[in-house]
Design a protein around this motif. Structure first.
Motif, PDB file in Angstrom:
ATOM      1  N   ASP A  17     -22.444   9.582 -36.169  1.00  9.79           N
ATOM      2  CA  ASP A  17     -23.158   9.123 -37.354  1.00  9.79           C
ATOM      3  C   ASP A  17     -24.345   8.234 -37.013  1.00  9.79           C
ATOM      4  OD1 ASP A  17     -21.434  10.484 -38.979  1.00  9.79           O
ATOM      5  OD2 ASP A  17     -20.084   8.796 -39.273  1.00  9.79           O
ATOM      6  N   THR A  18     -24.534   7.906 -35.734  1.00  6.20           N
ATOM      7  CA  THR A  18     -25.664   7.066 -35.388  1.00  6.20           C
ATOM      8  C   THR A  18     -26.979   7.810 -35.543  1.00  6.20           C
ATOM      9  OG1 THR A  18     -25.471   7.690 -33.042  1.00  6.20           O
ATOM     10  CG2 THR A  18     -24.305   5.707 -33.764  1.00  6.20           C
ATOM     11  N   ILE A  19     -26.936   9.135 -35.588  1.00 12.45           N
ATOM     12  CA  ILE A  19     -28.125   9.934 -35.879  1.00 12.45           C
ATOM     13  C   ILE A  19     -27.929  10.547 -37.258  1.00 12.45           C
ATOM     14  CG2 ILE A  19     -29.441  11.987 -35.252  1.00 12.45           C
ATOM     15  CD1 ILE A  19     -28.869  11.358 -32.362  1.00 12.45           C
ATOM     16  N   LEU A  34     -30.456  20.277 -39.034  1.00 11.55           N
ATOM     17  CA  LEU A  34     -31.241  19.598 -37.995  1.00 11.55           C
ATOM     18  C   LEU A  34     -30.545  18.328 -37.517  1.00 11.55           C
ATOM     19  CD1 LEU A  34     -34.945  19.950 -39.221  1.00 11.55           C
ATOM     20  CD2 LEU A  34     -33.906  20.944 -37.175  1.00 11.55           C
ATOM     21  N   VAL A  35     -29.890  17.624 -38.426  1.00  8.23           N
ATOM     22  CA  VAL A  35     -29.124  16.438 -38.030  1.00  8.23           C
ATOM     23  C   VAL A  35     -28.012  16.832 -37.059  1.00  8.23           C
ATOM     24  CG1 VAL A  35     -27.532  14.655 -38.838  1.00  8.23           C
ATOM     25  CG2 VAL A  35     -29.650  15.098 -40.086  1.00  8.23           C
ATOM     26  N   ASP A  36     -27.303  17.908 -37.375  1.00  9.26           N
ATOM     27  CA  ASP A  36     -26.245  18.385 -36.474  1.00  9.26           C
ATOM     28  C   ASP A  36     -26.812  18.777 -35.119  1.00  9.26           C
ATOM     29  OD1 ASP A  36     -24.319  18.000 -38.408  1.00  9.26           O
ATOM     30  OD2 ASP A  36     -24.409  20.066 -39.153  1.00  9.26           O
ATOM     31  N   THR A  37     -27.974  19.450 -35.131  1.00  8.99           N
ATOM     32  CA  THR A  37     -28.619  19.845 -33.873  1.00  8.99           C
ATOM     33  C   THR A  37     -29.026  18.621 -33.066  1.00  8.99           C
ATOM     34  OG1 THR A  37     -29.460  21.865 -34.912  1.00  8.99           O
ATOM     35  CG2 THR A  37     -30.524  21.155 -32.862  1.00  8.99           C
ATOM     36  N   ALA A  38     -29.600  17.617 -33.746  1.00  6.60           N
ATOM     37  CA  ALA A  38     -30.015  16.394 -33.060  1.00  6.60           C
ATOM     38  C   ALA A  38     -28.819  15.673 -32.446  1.00  6.60           C
ATOM     39  CB  ALA A  38     -30.744  15.475 -34.029  1.00  6.60           C
ATOM     40  N   ARG A  39     -27.699  15.677 -33.166  1.00  8.35           N
ATOM     41  CA  ARG A  39     -26.493  15.036 -32.636  1.00  8.35           C
ATOM     42  C   ARG A  39     -25.988  15.762 -31.394  1.00  8.35           C
ATOM     43  NH1 ARG A  39     -23.423  14.200 -38.462  1.00  8.35           N
ATOM     44  NH2 ARG A  39     -24.588  12.332 -39.122  1.00  8.35           N
ATOM     45  N   ASP A  40     -26.076  17.088 -31.395  1.00 12.93           N
ATOM     46  CA  ASP A  40     -25.665  17.860 -30.220  1.00 12.93           C
ATOM     47  C   ASP A  40     -26.526  17.501 -29.016  1.00 12.93           C
ATOM     48  OD1 ASP A  40     -23.665  19.141 -31.608  1.00 12.93           O
ATOM     49  OD2 ASP A  40     -24.884  20.916 -32.084  1.00 12.93           O
ATOM     50  N   TYR A  41     -27.851  17.394 -29.247  1.00 12.86           N
ATOM     51  CA  TYR A  41     -28.743  17.024 -28.145  1.00 12.86           C
ATOM     52  C   TYR A  41     -28.450  15.600 -27.668  1.00 12.86           C
ATOM     53  CZ  TYR A  41     -31.708  21.159 -28.615  1.00 12.86           C
ATOM     54  OH  TYR A  41     -32.184  22.447 -28.621  1.00 12.86           O
ATOM     55  N   ALA A  42     -28.167  14.706 -28.605  1.00 12.06           N
ATOM     56  CA  ALA A  42     -27.880  13.320 -28.230  1.00 12.06           C
ATOM     57  C   ALA A  42     -26.637  13.242 -27.355  1.00 12.06           C
ATOM     58  CB  ALA A  42     -27.700  12.466 -29.480  1.00 12.06           C
ATOM     59  N   ARG A  43     -25.621  14.063 -27.685  1.00 13.36           N
ATOM     60  CA  ARG A  43     -24.402  14.062 -26.871  1.00 13.36           C
ATOM     61  C   ARG A  43     -24.666  14.578 -25.463  1.00 13.36           C
ATOM     62  NH1 ARG A  43     -22.358  16.733 -31.626  1.00 13.36           N
ATOM     63  NH2 ARG A  43     -21.410  15.221 -33.045  1.00 13.36           N
ATOM     64  N   ALA A  44     -25.674  15.461 -25.329  1.00 14.12           N
ATOM     65  CA  ALA A  44     -25.988  16.040 -24.017  1.00 14.12           C
ATOM     66  C   ALA A  44     -26.938  15.175 -23.201  1.00 14.12           C
ATOM     67  CB  ALA A  44     -26.613  17.429 -24.196  1.00 14.12           C
ATOM     68  N   ALA A  45     -27.337  14.014 -23.744  1.00 16.74           N
ATOM     69  CA  ALA A  45     -28.304  13.162 -23.045  1.00 16.74           C
ATOM     70  C   ALA A  45     -27.727  12.572 -21.759  1.00 16.74           C
ATOM     71  CB  ALA A  45     -28.779  12.042 -23.975  1.00 16.74           C
ATOM     72  N   ASP A 194     -27.039  31.244 -19.219  1.00 15.69           N
ATOM     73  CA  ASP A 194     -26.525  31.120 -20.592  1.00 15.69           C
ATOM     74  C   ASP A 194     -25.163  31.786 -20.793  1.00 15.69           C
ATOM     75  OD1 ASP A 194     -28.848  29.754 -21.312  1.00 15.69           O
ATOM     76  OD2 ASP A 194     -29.884  31.607 -21.865  1.00 15.69           O
ATOM     77  N   ASP A 195     -24.365  31.902 -19.738  1.00 23.87           N
ATOM     78  CA  ASP A 195     -23.021  32.474 -19.904  1.00 23.87           C
ATOM     79  C   ASP A 195     -22.118  31.539 -20.712  1.00 23.87           C
ATOM     80  OD1 ASP A 195     -23.500  34.827 -18.641  1.00 23.87           O
ATOM     81  OD2 ASP A 195     -22.319  34.415 -16.851  1.00 23.87           O
ATOM     82  N   THR A 196     -22.208  30.233 -20.455  1.00 27.71           N
ATOM     83  CA  THR A 196     -21.341  29.270 -21.135  1.00 27.71           C
ATOM     84  C   THR A 196     -22.159  28.061 -21.572  1.00 27.71           C
ATOM     85  OG1 THR A 196     -20.778  28.094 -19.095  1.00 27.71           O
ATOM     86  CG2 THR A 196     -19.377  29.959 -19.715  1.00 27.71           C
ATOM     87  N   PRO A 197     -21.710  27.357 -22.614  1.00 28.50           N
ATOM     88  CA  PRO A 197     -22.449  26.177 -23.088  1.00 28.50           C
ATOM     89  C   PRO A 197     -22.483  25.028 -22.084  1.00 28.50           C
ATOM     90  CG  PRO A 197     -20.910  26.957 -24.766  1.00 28.50           C
ATOM     91  CD  PRO A 197     -20.580  27.691 -23.503  1.00 28.50           C
ATOM     92  N   ASP A 198     -21.447  24.912 -21.238  1.00 25.97           N
ATOM     93  CA  ASP A 198     -21.391  23.792 -20.295  1.00 25.97           C
ATOM     94  C   ASP A 198     -21.934  24.143 -18.916  1.00 25.97           C
ATOM     95  OD1 ASP A 198     -19.332  25.553 -19.730  1.00 25.97           O
ATOM     96  OD2 ASP A 198     -17.918  23.991 -19.132  1.00 25.97           O
TER      97      ASP A 198
END
Length: 352
Positions: A17-19, A34-45, A194-198
């Motif tokens: 919720d910080t973003i 877009l908020v959900d997308t931004a949160r995903d990117y923030a987690r990957a920082a 791009d086989d897996t997300p991680d």
């Protein structure tokens, strides 16, 4: 101020919720996405290991503040300086921490404050002068792990069986050594992009060798691993054998095996497997056998593969630097455990 805010706690459910949208902006389906997308990117920082370490740093500091009758929020440079001094002195029965660990703790606190919309002024004199004194009084040369040299890696590989698990571990050791790879880079590889997300990268097997594309600590880089002089020592051949017999053509490249070692599973290996594999094969191969086993185990780690390539490759240092992805030649030299010192004599070159 709520109890949660005073303690500085930031539960997992609140981090996402910080973003969020500004309160003055009306929500919509596209903005919510877009908020959900931004949160995903923030987690990957930052990596999961880094985030875990930062969470532990904050928990330790918050607990220390409570014992001292203070609050972790808002940030106080004076209290941070006292905290660093406490870490370095080992007061209160706790062991004194190394300079590198203290600096890591400080980075963790700065990150945690930023997540809570505060700024920690790391240039404040209460922090800088204490940290400078800690460095001057307690800093020691970094403890370097032993390099695994060419003869060592061959002896280690020779201890492995030729079942499926042995084929996998042989490919890990040879690829990690020839690529000068970090253990996290080895296990993060996928077969394709791009086989897996991680995924942390992928491979392309060619006639001359294998090309690795890695998302490393310093950004994306390519690593070329050529074929060896024989199939027994060739990292590319070892990789091909593992992929063929494990029937892996998609997803994580290095996965677990069944208990009997005859079937590949779908779960990506943890990077700790690489460290355990190195230590086990070092013991089995009798490397540094003159030392007690506990000392031998402490000498080697995942970085021993990287240091081994840097120390063994008889090529210009610039090629080694590029291969390892180092930003400076000085960093590469730190990995070279046995380099030709005094090869360039600047005293004579200067006319003395």
């Amino acid at each position: 101020m709520t109890k949660e805010h005073k303690s500085g706690a930031l539960p997992e459910q609140d981090r996402s919720d910080t973003i969020a949208l500004p309160s003055r902006v009306a929500g919509s389906s596209s903005l919510d996405r877009l908020v959900d997308t931004a949160r995903d990117y923030a987690r990957a920082a930052a990596s999961e290991n880094t985030l875990t370490a930062y969470a532990k740093d904050w928990a330790h500091f918050a607990r220390w503040c409570r014992v001292k009758g203070a609050e972790p929020l808002p940030p106080s440079s004076e209290m941070i300086g006292l905290y660093l001094a406490d870490l370095a002195s080992g007061a209160g029965g706790s062991p004194a921490l190394s300079v590198s660990t203290i600096e890591r703790r400080l980075s963790g606190l700065a990150w945690n404050y930023a997540q809570r919309s505060f700024t920690l002024d790391r240039k404040n004199r209460h922090i800088t002068t204490v940290l400078a004194g800690i460095r001057r009084k307690h800093a020691r040369p970094p403890v370097q792990k032993e390099a695994i040299l060419a003869a060592d890696i061959l002896a280690m590989v020779a201890t492995l069986p030729y079942d499926l698990r042995g084929l996998r571990d042989r490919a890990i050791l040879l690829l990690g050594y020839a690529g000068g790879l970090r253990r996290s880079e080895i296990v993060s590889l996928d077969v394709h992009k791009d086989d897996t997300p991680d995924s942390g990268g992928w491979i392309e097997i060619e006639k001359q060798g294998v090309l690795l594309t890695l998302n490393a600590k310093t950004g994306w880089r390519e690593v070329e691993i050529g074929r060896g002089t024989s199939d027994q020592t060739c990292p590319v051949h070892a990789l091909e054998q593992w992929l063929h017999f494990a029937r892996i053509d998609f997803g994580p490249m290095f996965v677990g095996t069944s208990r009997n070692g005859k079937r590949a599973l779908g779960t990506r290996l943890n990077d700790k497997h690489v460290a355990r594999l190195i230590k086990r094969t070092v013991i089995d191969a009798g490397i540094r056998a003159e030392l007690p086993e506990k000392e031998r185990l402490a000498l080697f780690s995942g970085h021993s593969l990287r240091a081994g390539l840097a120390s063994s490759a008889e090529v210009d240092d610039r090629y080694v630097q590029k291969h390892l992805g180092h930003a400076s030649a000085e960093m590469t030299r730190r990995y070279q455990r046995r380099r030709d010192r005094f090869r360039v004599n600047l005293t004579k070159a200067a006319g003395l």
